[in-house]
Scaffold this active site. Structure first.
Site, short mmCIF file in Angstrom:
data_model
loop_
_atom_site.label_atom_id
_atom_site.label_comp_id
_atom_site.label_asym_id
_atom_site.label_seq_id
_atom_site.Cartn_x
_atom_site.Cartn_y
_atom_site.Cartn_z
N CYS A 142 0.88 -1.17 0.00
CA CYS A 142 0.00 0.00 0.00
C CYS A 142 0.92 1.22 0.00
CB CYS A 142 -0.97 -0.03 1.17
SG CYS A 142 -0.24 -0.41 2.78
N GLY A 151 2.91 0.20 3.94
CA GLY A 151 2.99 -1.26 4.02
C GLY A 151 2.75 -1.80 5.41
N TRP A 152 1.99 -1.07 6.26
CA TRP A 152 1.76 -1.60 7.62
C TRP A 152 0.29 -1.59 8.02
CZ3 TRP A 152 5.68 2.45 9.78
CH2 TRP A 152 5.15 3.73 9.70
#
Length: 556
Positions: free
Chosen positions: A267, A270-271
């Site tokens: 995304c 990335g979390w």
């Protein structure tokens, strides 16, 4: 501490890291990539676990070259969150990362590291950006990635008129044309505040695609992998959140099952969205018996929470304070993931025979999933909900705002009522059934009697025995929407895939309700991760380590 960082000193984290490594070793030979001081990425695990082959096979050395590639490539992506392999299936890796960094971030980070003496050379802006992205491409090819799934709803993330990220689809030099790019816009974490306002029913959640910052369209490569799926992709803006997740999951599973090469998911940072889909893919493949075959339901839940969410930097406490329930939605969604259209088995050319499955040229032993799930399912009994509806429940009786919803205030009290006003009579997962048949980690790898370990199963602060109350299961089921009138679990689940996912779903539910009863979720305090992990840690640590005979090799 709002999120995991490699510099965080916490005995819980040290235990978690060791448990994750041991759980991987039950099925894989792994290489451990050192990131002790955050030299690769400050919000990645201190030891990256890279599964390289099945444990029945000879260990595969991916050599020191991968660390050299990462050193060159890591600045190409936001916050240095480079592509990291996290799931191994049939000689393919599923990788995760952040999106591409802008030229400004690449130059800024490289210049800072050059001043510190940790970056080899300082070049012009364009040369620095070009070298970083070419190195990123080289790393992706080394990891045999073919399919890149970009979940951003923007082509570039913009704040205050400035682009703060880029993406493969916005790369002007078309460096990523060798890969199949899937622009699959998916709502960001802010959207998940609606999960509560929509009474924990994701089927009522529709993203507003007309917002000014949303400029990424759903764009898919013109390949049979896409065209063969029975999906009207042009209608994606009309889909609710469940339909959107369903169709993206179907596409990812098909690419993994029939496509060439591995997957990269990302995304922005990335979390949030990235661990959501990584976790769902891991659980789905495990439920099919395709990966982590020697892990039971509790162990796979522990692994995905600890490794996919915690150690890769998900900011749970911050998300809870903002009521952005993307983490909760992941396990709520398991009720939909049970459908056979998400099974990788439909794409496998060789199926199980007499307790073994040949996968990727290696013979893999099937574990005792039958005993695990049969024990779990047979020991769950439900009381009826107030309205008896299925997924579309009435206003959830479990709410996290204690001021507006008295039930959440009473969860830790002595006289906490169940949803139907009857106390007790619900066995928790892993308790002995009425016929005296218990479960043990030493027999078939199933759950032990102390279902969640730690404080669950013991008296809470008010003196009430938490396990003895049906509030634990009922309240989560009201959120997850799986409580159905006159349909006990051991009568409605038939296939083993369903049973395995139900097992994970229920174990998470007990842990979630325990956090609510302790006030942890309401407070949004910094101990949330310790509570979530701690309830699973005790039982996982009881597994005989002598059974871990995979090979590990450290890359320093």
């Amino acid at each position: 501490q709002m999120t995991f960082h490699t510099t965080l000193v916490d005995p819980v984290i040290a235990t978690v890291e060791d448990q994750c490594r041991q759980l991987f070793l039950k099925d894989y030979n792994v290489e451990l990539l050192s990131n002790q001081h955050g030299e690769l990425c400050g919000h990645y695990p201190r030891q990256l676990i890279i599964p390289t082959s099945y444990r029945e096979s000879d260990p595969v050395e991916i050599s020191q070259d991968i660390k050299e590639l990462i050193q060159k490539a890591r600045l190409a992506r936001c916050r240095s969150r480079f592509p990291s392999p996290v799931i191994y299936y049939k000689d393919k890796w599923i990788c995760r990362s952040a999106t591409l960094a802008t030229t400004a971030e690449i130059v800024g980070r490289s210049g800072f590291e050059w001043l510190q003496g940790t970056w080899d050379e300082y070049s012009s802006e364009w040369e620095t950006c070009d070298k970083a992205r070419e190195a990123d491409k080289e790393l992706l090819k080394f990891l045999r990635v073919k399919h890149i799934f970009d979940m951003m709803v923007e082509n570039k993330k913009v704040k205050f008129g400035l682009s703060i990220t880029s993406s493969e689809k916005a790369d002007k030099e078309k460096r990523y044309c060798d890969f199949d790019l899937y622009s699959v816009p998916y709502p960001g974490t802010e959207f998940f505040t609606e999960f509560r306002t929509k009474q924990w029913c994701a089927e009522k959640m529709f993203f507003d695609w007309e917002q000014t910052f949303v400029n990424a369209e759903l764009k898919l490569p013109d390949t049979p992998l896409v065209s063969e799926l029975p999906c009207e992709w042009l209608d994606y803006k009309r889909w609710n959140l469940v339909e959107l997740t369903n169709n993206y999951m179907s596409l990812m599973i098909k690419c993994l099952g029939e496509g060439e090469g591995g997957l990269l998911l990302h995304c922005i940072s990335g979390w949030d969205r990235t661990p959501l889909f990584v976790s769902l893919l891991r659980l789905s493949l495990w439920a099919d018996g395709a990966i982590h075959q020697n892990l039971n339901a509790k162990e796979i839940l522990y692994l995905t929470i600890a490794y996919d969410w915690l150690l890769f930097g998900h900011q749970l406490e911050d998300r809870l304070q903002k009521q952005e329930d993307v983490f909760l939605f992941c396990f709520y969604y398991l009720q939909f993931l049970k459908e056979e259209r998400f099974s990788i088995a439909q794409y496998q050319k060789q199926y199980r025979s007499e307790g073994q499955e040949k996968t990727g040229g290696h013979v893999m032993k099937c574990n005792s999933f039958d005993s695990i799930t049969d024990t779990v399912c047979s020991n769950l009994t439900y009381t009826n909900s107030e309205n008896g509806n299925g997924r579309s429940s009435s206003p959830a009786t479990l709410m996290l705002d204690s001021e507006r919803h008295p039930r959440s205030r009473s969860m830790s009290g002595n006289n906490y009522p169940s949803s139907n006003g009857v106390n007790g009579n619900v066995a928790s997962v892993g308790e002995p059934s009425s016929n005296g048949a218990g479960s043990s980690l030493d027999h078939g790898g199933s759950l032990d009697n102390n279902m969640m370990g730690g404080e669950i199963g013991e008296a809470n602060e008010s003196g009430q025995n938490y396990r003895g109350s049906n509030s634990s299961i009922d309240s989560w089921l009201m959120v997850s929407g799986t409580l159905q009138k006159d349909h006990p679990l051991d009568r409605i689940v038939e296939c083993k895939r369903v049973q395995r996912l139900e097992s994970v779903h229920q174990i998470f539910g007990v842990a979630f309700d325990y956090l609510v009863s302790k006030g942890t979720i309401n407070a949004g305090c910094s101990t949330s991760w310790s509570f979530v992990i701690g309830q699973l840690a005790d039982s996982v640590s009881k597994v005989a380590m002598s059974s871990f005979n995979g090979s590990s090799r450290s890359i320093t």
